[in-house]
Design a protein around this motif. Sequence first.
Motif, short mmCIF file in Angstrom:
data_model
loop_
_atom_site.label_atom_id
_atom_site.label_comp_id
_atom_site.label_asym_id
_atom_site.label_seq_id
_atom_site.Cartn_x
_atom_site.Cartn_y
_atom_site.Cartn_z
N ALA A 153 0.83 -1.21 0.00
CA ALA A 153 0.00 0.00 0.00
C ALA A 153 0.86 1.26 0.00
CB ALA A 153 -0.93 -0.01 1.21
N ALA A 154 1.96 1.24 0.79
CA ALA A 154 2.85 2.40 0.83
C ALA A 154 3.53 2.62 -0.51
CB ALA A 154 3.89 2.20 1.93
N MET A 155 3.94 1.56 -1.17
CA MET A 155 4.56 1.70 -2.49
C MET A 155 3.57 2.25 -3.50
SD MET A 155 6.73 -1.88 -2.62
CE MET A 155 7.61 -1.50 -4.11
N SER A 156 2.31 1.87 -3.38
CA SER A 156 1.28 2.35 -4.31
C SER A 156 0.98 3.83 -4.08
CB SER A 156 0.01 1.52 -4.13
OG SER A 156 -1.04 2.02 -4.94
N GLN A 157 0.99 4.26 -2.82
CA GLN A 157 0.61 5.64 -2.51
C GLN A 157 1.76 6.62 -2.66
OE1 GLN A 157 -1.31 5.45 1.41
NE2 GLN A 157 -3.27 5.70 0.38
N GLY A 167 -1.63 -12.25 -4.01
CA GLY A 167 -2.54 -13.29 -3.53
C GLY A 167 -2.76 -13.27 -2.04
N LEU A 168 -2.64 -12.10 -1.42
CA LEU A 168 -2.83 -11.99 0.02
C LEU A 168 -4.32 -12.13 0.36
CD1 LEU A 168 -0.43 -9.03 0.79
CD2 LEU A 168 -0.04 -11.44 1.27
N PRO A 169 -4.66 -12.83 1.42
CA PRO A 169 -6.08 -12.97 1.79
C PRO A 169 -6.62 -11.68 2.38
CG PRO A 169 -4.70 -14.00 3.46
CD PRO A 169 -3.77 -13.55 2.36
N GLU A 170 -7.91 -11.59 2.48
CA GLU A 170 -8.58 -10.42 3.07
C GLU A 170 -9.54 -10.90 4.15
OE1 GLU A 170 -10.32 -8.27 -0.15
OE2 GLU A 170 -8.39 -7.88 -1.12
N THR A 171 -9.00 -11.75 5.02
CA THR A 171 -9.83 -12.36 6.07
C THR A 171 -9.96 -11.48 7.30
OG1 THR A 171 -7.84 -13.51 6.80
CG2 THR A 171 -9.33 -14.71 5.31
N THR A 172 -9.08 -10.50 7.46
CA THR A 172 -9.14 -9.60 8.62
C THR A 172 -9.35 -8.18 8.15
OG1 THR A 172 -6.75 -9.21 8.63
CG2 THR A 172 -7.57 -11.11 9.89
N TYR A 173 -9.78 -7.34 9.08
CA TYR A 173 -10.06 -5.95 8.68
C TYR A 173 -8.75 -5.20 8.41
CZ TYR A 173 -9.00 -4.30 13.47
OH TYR A 173 -8.39 -4.00 14.66
N GLU A 174 -7.63 -5.61 9.01
CA GLU A 174 -6.36 -4.95 8.72
C GLU A 174 -5.93 -5.22 7.27
OE1 GLU A 174 -6.77 -6.99 11.30
OE2 GLU A 174 -6.07 -6.06 13.17
N LEU A 175 -6.10 -6.48 6.83
CA LEU A 175 -5.76 -6.82 5.44
C LEU A 175 -6.66 -6.10 4.45
CD1 LEU A 175 -5.08 -10.62 5.92
CD2 LEU A 175 -3.43 -8.97 5.02
N CYS A 176 -7.96 -6.00 4.79
CA CYS A 176 -8.90 -5.28 3.91
C CYS A 176 -8.55 -3.79 3.84
CB CYS A 176 -10.33 -5.45 4.42
SG CYS A 176 -11.14 -6.91 3.79
N TYR A 177 -8.17 -3.23 4.97
CA TYR A 177 -7.81 -1.80 5.01
C TYR A 177 -6.58 -1.53 4.14
CZ TYR A 177 -6.03 2.62 6.80
OH TYR A 177 -5.54 3.89 6.90
N ASN A 178 -5.57 -2.37 4.26
CA ASN A 178 -4.36 -2.18 3.45
C ASN A 178 -4.65 -2.36 1.96
OD1 ASN A 178 -2.64 -1.61 5.60
ND2 ASN A 178 -2.26 -3.77 6.00
N ALA A 179 -5.54 -3.29 1.64
CA ALA A 179 -5.93 -3.47 0.23
C ALA A 179 -6.64 -2.24 -0.30
CB ALA A 179 -6.83 -4.70 0.09
N ALA A 180 -7.47 -1.61 0.55
CA ALA A 180 -8.15 -0.38 0.15
C ALA A 180 -7.16 0.75 -0.09
CB ALA A 180 -9.17 0.03 1.22
N CYS A 181 -6.13 0.85 0.76
CA CYS A 181 -5.11 1.89 0.58
C CYS A 181 -4.35 1.68 -0.73
CB CYS A 181 -4.14 1.87 1.76
SG CYS A 181 -4.87 2.38 3.32
N THR A 182 -4.12 0.43 -1.09
CA THR A 182 -3.47 0.14 -2.38
C THR A 182 -4.34 0.62 -3.54
OG1 THR A 182 -2.42 -1.80 -1.39
CG2 THR A 182 -2.48 -1.69 -3.79
N LEU A 183 -5.64 0.39 -3.46
CA LEU A 183 -6.55 0.82 -4.52
C LEU A 183 -6.61 2.35 -4.61
CD1 LEU A 183 -9.46 -1.74 -3.89
CD2 LEU A 183 -7.91 -1.68 -5.86
N ILE A 184 -6.53 3.03 -3.47
CA ILE A 184 -6.52 4.50 -3.49
C ILE A 184 -5.29 5.01 -4.24
CG2 ILE A 184 -6.30 6.57 -2.05
CD1 ILE A 184 -7.96 5.12 0.07
N GLY A 185 -4.13 4.39 -3.97
CA GLY A 185 -2.92 4.79 -4.67
C GLY A 185 -3.00 4.55 -6.17
N GLN A 186 -3.79 3.57 -6.58
CA GLN A 186 -3.97 3.29 -8.01
C GLN A 186 -5.10 4.10 -8.64
OE1 GLN A 186 -4.61 -0.94 -8.02
NE2 GLN A 186 -2.48 -1.43 -7.49
#
Length: 667
Positions: A153-157, A167-186
Motif C-alpha cells: 500500500a505504501a509503495m502504491s501511494q 494473492g494476500l487474503p482479506e480475512t481480517t479488517y487490517e488486510l482489507c484496510y491495506n488493500a483499500a489503501c493500495t486501490l486509493i494509490g492506483q
Amino acid sequence: MASGGGPVAALWTEVNRCGQNGDFTRALKALNKILHETKDDVTALHCKIVCHVQNGSFKEALNVMNTHSKVLGSDLVVFEKAYCEYRLNRVESALKTIESVSEQTDKLKELYGQVLYRLERYDECRAVYTDLIRNSQDEYEEERKTNLAAVVAAMSQWEKTSQDDLGLPETTYELCYNAACTLIGQGQLIEAVNKLRQAEELCRVSLAEDSDVTEEDIESELAVIHSQMAYIMQLQGRTEEALQLYNQVIKLKPSDVGLLAVTANNIITINKDQNVFDSKKKVKLTNAEGVEHKLARKQLQAIDFNKALLAMYTNQADQCRKLASNLQSQNPGHPRPVLIQVAQLSREKQHAKAIELLQQFSDQHPESASGIKLTMAQLYLIQGHVTKACDILRSIEDFKHKQGMVSALVTMYSHEEDIDSAIDVFSQAIQHYQAKQPGSSSHLALVREAANFKLKYGRKKEAISDLEQLWKQNTNDIHTLAQLISAYSLVDTDKAKSLSKHLPSPDTMSFNVDVDELENSHGANYVRKKAAKVTGENLPKEQGQGDLKKKRKKKKGKLPKNFDPKATPDPERWLPMRERSYYRGKKKGKKKEQVGKGTQGATAGGAAELDASKTASSPPTSPRPGSGSGSASGSNVVPPRQQKPAASGATRKKAPQKKKKGGKGGW
C-alpha cells in the motif's frame, strides 16, 4: 560461594515466578540481588535487559548493554539492542546493529523489516517479508501478511508503482484496510470505498466477540477506516461529507497522534482561506509529540506546506517566509516552497521581486522550470506585460507546441495586434507536428486554424500553402476548396479558374428536400413562418370550401371612468392644455380673499363673511356724522368678532403636525 548458593537459587526461583506472572519490576529487584552476588553473570544481565524492555525502559536496557558489552559480547543481545534503538526512534542505529550480524534469525528479520519500512526502503522491506512468509510457519503468519500488505500500500501511494497481485487474503479488517489503501494509490476510488466498508464490517464482527470491548472502543478502532473514507470523499469533490466525517474522527480523540495529524491536515486543506480560526485550532494537532515518527516523509512535507499557506492566509507574512525558507532548505529542488514565497510577495504587490525569485530558481533547477515559468507568465500578465508573458511561454520547450499553448499565445498576440508573431507561432507548431506526427488530427487541426487565422486578417497569400495542404488531404472538402479559390483569386486568377473546375455542378449540389415534411418535423416546431405572398394560383378559398386563417381579434380600448356617451367630446382634447383656444393661463398674485397673518387655526373660507365692510345690509359699527340714528345695539346683526366661521372653513384639512424629535419615549 557455598554459603551464597542457597540464597541465589531462591532468587532465581523468584525471578522465574515473577517472569511468568508478568511482574518484571519485582523480577528486577531479584536480579539486582543476584548481580550483587555474581557481578558478571551473563544470564542475570540478559534477564535484566529483558525486564527493562518489558517495562518500556529502553534507555536503561541500552545502558546495561553498553556497560557490560565485553561480558555480553556482540551477538548475544543484538536483537534486544536493535529493538531498543528502534523503539527510541534511532532507526539508523538499529539498521547498523542488525546489518552487523552475519546471520539473522527470524525475529531479527522481523525487526529488520520494520526498520526498513520506517526508513521507507519499501523494495527491500517487501523482499524481507516475502522471504519470511515463504520460509516460516507459525502463529505470526497473519501478522506478516498484514505487514506485507502495508508495504504494498505504501509503495502504491508514495512511489506510485503498480504492484503484482501477491494473492494476500482479506480475512481480517487490517488486510482489507491495506488493500483499500493500495486501490486509493492506483486511483480506483469506488473499489477502495467498497473495500473499506468490508473492513468496517469485519472490524465490528471481530471486536463484538470480545465482551470487554465497548462501543466507544469499537468506534475508536474504526476511526482510521472512517478517516480514509473521508479522504476518498475529498478526492471525489464531496467536501461537505468529508468534513463532517473528519470532525467525527477528531471528536473521538483517538490515541494515534499520526491519525489525528493527518485528519486535522485534511480539514485545513478543505478550509483553505475560509474558516481560518478553525484551521488555526486544527494545526495544533499536527504539532503533537511523536508525529514525525508516525508519518511518512511526504505526509510530513504536506503538513509543513499547509502550515506555511495557513500563515499566508492569516496575514502572518514573517511566519510564512520563515516556514517557506525552512522548507526550501530541507527540499532544495522542490518548487512548492518557492511558489509559496512568490504567493506571499504577490499579496504584498512585490511582483518584480517575485519574478526575480522565480527566475533564479528556474536557472538553478531546469528540471522544474516548466511550472515555474508558467507562474512567471501569470505574474507578467497581472502587470500588463503581455509580450513578456508570451516570450516566457514560448521558452517552455515541453509546452510550446501544445494546442492549448498555441491557442493562448495566438490570443495574446492578437490582443497586442502582433499578427506576425501569432502566425510565427502557428508556423513553428505546424513544423513540429510535420516532423513528429505528420497527417495526425492535431497536425491538420493546427493547419486549418492557421489558414482561418490568416484569412481572418487578410493574409490570403500566406494562407494558400495551408489550404493546399488541407485540400490534398481531403479532395472532397468543398469548403476548403472554396477558401483556396478565394485566396488564389487575388494572386493567380488562372489558378483560381482551374481549381474552380473541381467544384461540383449546381445540379449535384441540389438536395431533394421535402419542405412540408421538414416544416412538420419535430425540430421545426419553434420556427416562425413568414406569410407567403398570395398569387393567382393559391388564392384563399371561399368560406365553406376550406378552413380560412383565423383573424386576430382586436382588443377594445379602455374609456375614462367619467366618460359620458351623450356628451360631445372636446375636439381639442388631443392638444396640450396651453395650446387650446380656451386656455387663459394661471392667475398671478396672492388671493385677496385669504386672511393674512392671523392666529393659528384661522380659515380663509370665511374671510369674506367676516369682513363687515363688504356686507351691504349690515350697519356701520359707529354712527356717521349728522345721522340721527342711535347705536347698533338695537339691531339684530351679530358683531364681526362674535361671528362664527362659515361652514366652508370647517371642511378645510388641518395641516399635519410635525413629529417630535428624539428616541422612543423621549421628552
